[in-house]
Design a protein around this motif. Structure first.
Motif, mmCIF file in Angstrom:
data_model
loop_
_atom_site.group_PDB
_atom_site.id
_atom_site.type_symbol
_atom_site.label_atom_id
_atom_site.label_comp_id
_atom_site.label_asym_id
_atom_site.label_seq_id
_atom_site.Cartn_x
_atom_site.Cartn_y
_atom_site.Cartn_z
ATOM 1 N N CYS A 393 -1.600 4.799 -9.248
ATOM 2 C CA CYS A 393 -1.096 3.621 -8.547
ATOM 3 C C CYS A 393 -2.193 2.943 -7.735
ATOM 4 O O CYS A 393 -2.990 3.611 -7.069
ATOM 5 C CB CYS A 393 0.051 4.023 -7.610
ATOM 6 N N HIS A 394 -2.190 1.629 -7.771
ATOM 7 C CA HIS A 394 -3.091 0.828 -6.939
ATOM 8 C C HIS A 394 -2.347 0.264 -5.721
ATOM 9 O O HIS A 394 -2.932 0.036 -4.666
ATOM 10 C CB HIS A 394 -3.681 -0.306 -7.772
ATOM 11 N N SER A 395 -1.056 0.058 -5.890
ATOM 12 C CA SER A 395 -0.185 -0.423 -4.823
ATOM 13 C C SER A 395 1.247 0.019 -5.146
ATOM 14 O O SER A 395 1.508 0.445 -6.279
ATOM 15 C CB SER A 395 -0.275 -1.954 -4.709
ATOM 16 N N PRO A 396 2.195 -0.049 -4.174
ATOM 17 C CA PRO A 396 2.032 -0.367 -2.754
ATOM 18 C C PRO A 396 1.308 0.747 -2.000
ATOM 19 O O PRO A 396 0.982 1.786 -2.580
ATOM 20 C CB PRO A 396 3.472 -0.529 -2.274
ATOM 21 N N ALA A 397 1.079 0.507 -0.705
ATOM 22 C CA ALA A 397 0.229 1.400 0.082
ATOM 23 C C ALA A 397 0.724 2.842 0.079
ATOM 24 O O ALA A 397 -0.085 3.780 0.017
ATOM 25 C CB ALA A 397 0.123 0.879 1.513
ATOM 26 N N GLN A 398 2.053 3.030 0.117
ATOM 27 C CA GLN A 398 2.556 4.409 0.223
ATOM 28 C C GLN A 398 2.330 5.236 -1.034
ATOM 29 O O GLN A 398 2.417 6.455 -0.999
ATOM 30 C CB GLN A 398 4.048 4.425 0.589
ATOM 31 N N TYR A 399 2.045 4.555 -2.156
ATOM 32 C CA TYR A 399 1.806 5.285 -3.408
ATOM 33 C C TYR A 399 0.375 5.134 -3.918
ATOM 34 O O TYR A 399 0.044 5.603 -5.008
ATOM 35 C CB TYR A 399 2.772 4.809 -4.501
ATOM 36 N N GLN A 400 -0.482 4.479 -3.154
ATOM 37 C CA GLN A 400 -1.851 4.245 -3.609
ATOM 38 C C GLN A 400 -2.558 5.565 -3.899
ATOM 39 O O GLN A 400 -2.582 6.469 -3.070
ATOM 40 C CB GLN A 400 -2.645 3.461 -2.565
ATOM 41 N N GLY A 401 -3.123 5.688 -5.106
ATOM 42 C CA GLY A 401 -3.807 6.903 -5.518
ATOM 43 C C GLY A 401 -2.901 7.932 -6.172
ATOM 44 O O GLY A 401 -3.387 8.914 -6.735
ATOM 45 N N TRP A 402 -1.596 7.709 -6.088
ATOM 46 C CA TRP A 402 -0.650 8.652 -6.717
ATOM 47 C C TRP A 402 -0.743 8.553 -8.251
ATOM 48 O O TRP A 402 -0.937 7.463 -8.803
ATOM 49 C CB TRP A 402 0.779 8.292 -6.330
ATOM 50 N N PRO A 403 -0.532 9.662 -8.937
ATOM 51 C CA PRO A 403 -0.311 9.572 -10.388
ATOM 52 C C PRO A 403 0.999 8.833 -10.647
ATOM 53 O O PRO A 403 2.018 9.105 -9.986
ATOM 54 C CB PRO A 403 -0.214 11.038 -10.830
ATOM 55 N N VAL A 404 0.984 7.891 -11.557
ATOM 56 C CA VAL A 404 2.197 7.122 -11.860
ATOM 57 C C VAL A 404 3.343 8.042 -12.261
ATOM 58 O O VAL A 404 4.509 7.788 -11.938
ATOM 59 C CB VAL A 404 1.906 6.100 -12.975
ATOM 60 N N ALA A 405 2.998 9.133 -12.932
ATOM 61 C CA ALA A 405 4.031 10.055 -13.404
ATOM 62 C C ALA A 405 4.822 10.683 -12.264
ATOM 63 O O ALA A 405 5.954 11.149 -12.467
ATOM 64 C CB ALA A 405 3.393 11.157 -14.254
ATOM 65 N N GLN A 406 4.268 10.699 -11.038
ATOM 66 C CA GLN A 406 4.926 11.366 -9.912
ATOM 67 C C GLN A 406 5.690 10.411 -9.005
ATOM 68 O O GLN A 406 6.323 10.838 -8.032
ATOM 69 C CB GLN A 406 3.890 12.134 -9.090
ATOM 70 N N VAL A 407 5.646 9.118 -9.289
ATOM 71 C CA VAL A 407 6.358 8.153 -8.449
ATOM 72 C C VAL A 407 7.857 8.264 -8.710
ATOM 73 O O VAL A 407 8.298 8.195 -9.867
ATOM 74 C CB VAL A 407 5.873 6.719 -8.749
ATOM 75 N N PRO A 408 8.683 8.431 -7.668
ATOM 76 C CA PRO A 408 10.135 8.540 -7.880
ATOM 77 C C PRO A 408 10.736 7.209 -8.308
ATOM 78 O O PRO A 408 10.479 6.172 -7.695
ATOM 79 C CB PRO A 408 10.654 8.955 -6.504
ATOM 80 N N VAL A 409 11.491 7.245 -9.370
ATOM 81 C CA VAL A 409 12.143 6.030 -9.879
ATOM 82 C C VAL A 409 13.622 6.305 -10.135
ATOM 83 O O VAL A 409 14.187 5.843 -11.120
ATOM 84 C CB VAL A 409 11.455 5.514 -11.167
ATOM 85 N N SER A 410 14.244 7.048 -9.233
ATOM 86 C CA SER A 410 15.655 7.373 -9.391
ATOM 87 C C SER A 410 16.499 6.109 -9.290
ATOM 88 O O SER A 410 16.104 5.107 -8.688
ATOM 89 C CB SER A 410 16.091 8.361 -8.312
ATOM 90 N N VAL A 411 17.694 6.154 -9.824
ATOM 91 C CA VAL A 411 18.601 5.012 -9.781
ATOM 92 C C VAL A 411 18.975 4.675 -8.350
ATOM 93 O O VAL A 411 19.070 3.514 -7.954
ATOM 94 C CB VAL A 411 19.865 5.307 -10.616
ATOM 95 N N LEU A 412 19.148 5.700 -7.503
ATOM 96 C CA LEU A 412 19.544 5.473 -6.117
ATOM 97 C C LEU A 412 18.483 4.689 -5.356
ATOM 98 O O LEU A 412 18.791 3.832 -4.540
ATOM 99 C CB LEU A 412 19.803 6.811 -5.417
#
Length: 435
Positions: A393-412
């Motif tokens: 991830c390049h943005s937003p700030a709270q996810y910058q540097g995170w692997p995209v695979a680990q970003v939570p994308v739950s329906v809630l």
């Protein structure tokens, strides 16, 4: 007779160690260093090799030696050898000597002959090769120095019977600036021609690929030359009616928007990588199946190629994914190292029909749609090499540097309305039932 066999096998004169030939671990490749007539016995161990390489030495002392026809026992010995490729490197080759011994290859099964970092000196009398057949189908020269090809048409004519059956020719890294038309007409069966890393310019192509030259050519490599005009290259190869693969990479090409040249309709694989393009040149060959425009400065790609199967656009300046609808046959799309921040939902749906999608090393915005689209493609097995480690991830700030695979994308989190609305409906129904 002993000297003739010695020259045929490319033995090179020098002083050195007694044991001069060495096998590789599989016993298929044998390298000989600086052999002389006195140590001819050391090459006996190479007779079972498939590939024999000779490095270093000086052939000039053999120029005056008489070379007679081989007797029946010598011919039988040469015919029994399993060597199919000979490499000669780092040696000065007198052309008069080469012309006298080349015909002895007709008694062998050698199909590939390569010269590397050699100097060809003088001129040879090639008359003995008139009408001579040779088993060699592949001939290559890399980093060689010789007289200009212009003016040597007579020599090529004497070699015509053999060269007319040659299938592969490579002359690379040898400062070639031109190729006379008459020479190209000799190569009637050539399928592959590699002229990479030379000094060919726009004006040298039309004479080289004139009417009747290289009539069977399928593959042509011109990477790392001095080509500049996209239109001139097109005009230069338009008579190669069987051409299927063309590599123009690592030439600084300028696209001419008014170009009316037509590429050979047979062209299927086109490499325009590292050519400095900041826009897609036109016209493109109409029946392309593979197009490589990676490592350029493209900001947008708007094409319509009905036969295209593989499109490589990595290392450009693209901010959006090209419309996949324009390529109904596409199965591979590489977009690594661009400026793409997000995949829209409709794009994810279209990309889902491809077999291989690569979008690594882009500045992703890991919003719900941005991260969710990539995760959906990966879950379906469409993201190839690079996933998940090269998707961050390049943005937003709270996810910058995170692997995209680990970003939570739950329906809630990403679509709370999809959860709240059914709950509201259920509560309303319960309220009505209670009343």
């Amino acid at each position: 007779m002993r000297v003739a066999v010695l020259l045929l096998l490319g033995l090179l004169e020098a002083e050195g160690r007694r044991n001069r030939c060495f096998f590789n671990r599989t016993q298929e490749y044998c390298v000989c260093y600086n052999l002389s007539e006195e140590t001819i016995g050391s090459i006996i161990q190479c007779v079972s090799a498939a590939v024999v390489e000779f490095q270093g030495g000086d052939l000039e002392k053999y120029i005056a030696f008489p070379i007679r026809d081989l007797d029946s026992s010598a011919i039988e010995t040469l015919d029994s050898l399993t060597i199919h490729k000979i490499i000669i490197g780092n040696v000065l080759v007198p052309e008069i000597l080469l012309a006298r011994v080349l015909r002895f290859f007709s008694y062998t099964h050698v199909q590939e002959l390569a010269f590397e970092s050699c100097i060809f000196q003088g001129t040879g009398d090639w008359s003995d090769m008139d009408g001579q057949d040779l088993p060699i189908l592949s001939l290559s020269f890399h980093n060689v120095t010789s007289a200009p090809l212009t003016g040597q048409e007579e020599a090529f004519s004497s070699l015509g019977r053999w060269l007319g059956t040659l299938e592969e020719l490579a002359v690379t890294g040898s400062r070639v600036t031109s190729l006379p038309c008459a020479i190209g007409r000799v190569f009637r069966a050539l399928r592959s021609l590699d002229l990479a890393q030379n000094s060919l310019g726009d004006g040298s192509l039309s004479p080289a690929f004139c009417q009747g030259a290289f009539p069977q050519l399928r593959e042509l490599s011109l990477h790392h030359n001095n080509l500049r005009s996209y239109h001139s290259v097109c005009k230069g190869v338009e008579l190669l009616l069987e051409l299927q693969h063309l590599d123009l990479s690592h030439n600084e090409l300028l696209a001419d928007p008014s170009s009316s040249c037509q590429w050979p309709a047979s062209l299927q694989h086109f490499n325009l990588s590292s050519t400095g393009l900041d826009e897609v040149p036109t016209p493109l060959p109409p029946n392309l199946e593979v197009l490589d425009m990676s490592h350029n400065h493209l900001h947008a790609v708007d094409l319509s190629l009905s036969s295209l199967k593989k499109l490589f656009l990595n290392q450009n300046l693209l901010q959006a994914i090209p419309s996949v609808r324009n390529y109904p046959m596409l199965d591979t799309l590489h977009l690594d190292n661009n400026s793409i921040t997000e995949l829209r939902r409709d794009e994810v749906k279209l990309l889902g029909r491809l077999q291989d999608v690569a979008v690594a090393e882009n500045p992703f915005s890991c919003s719900c749609s941005g991260a969710g689209g990539l995760q959906a493609l990966a879950a379906r097995g469409h993201l190839g090499q690079g996933w998940p480690g090269d998707y961050r991830c390049h943005s937003p700030a709270q996810y910058q540097g995170w692997p995209v695979a680990q970003v939570p994308v739950s329906v809630l989190r990403c679509d709370p309305a999809a959860v709240v609305a059914p709950i509201c409906v259920v509560l309303a129904l319960l309220g009505l039932a209670g009343a």
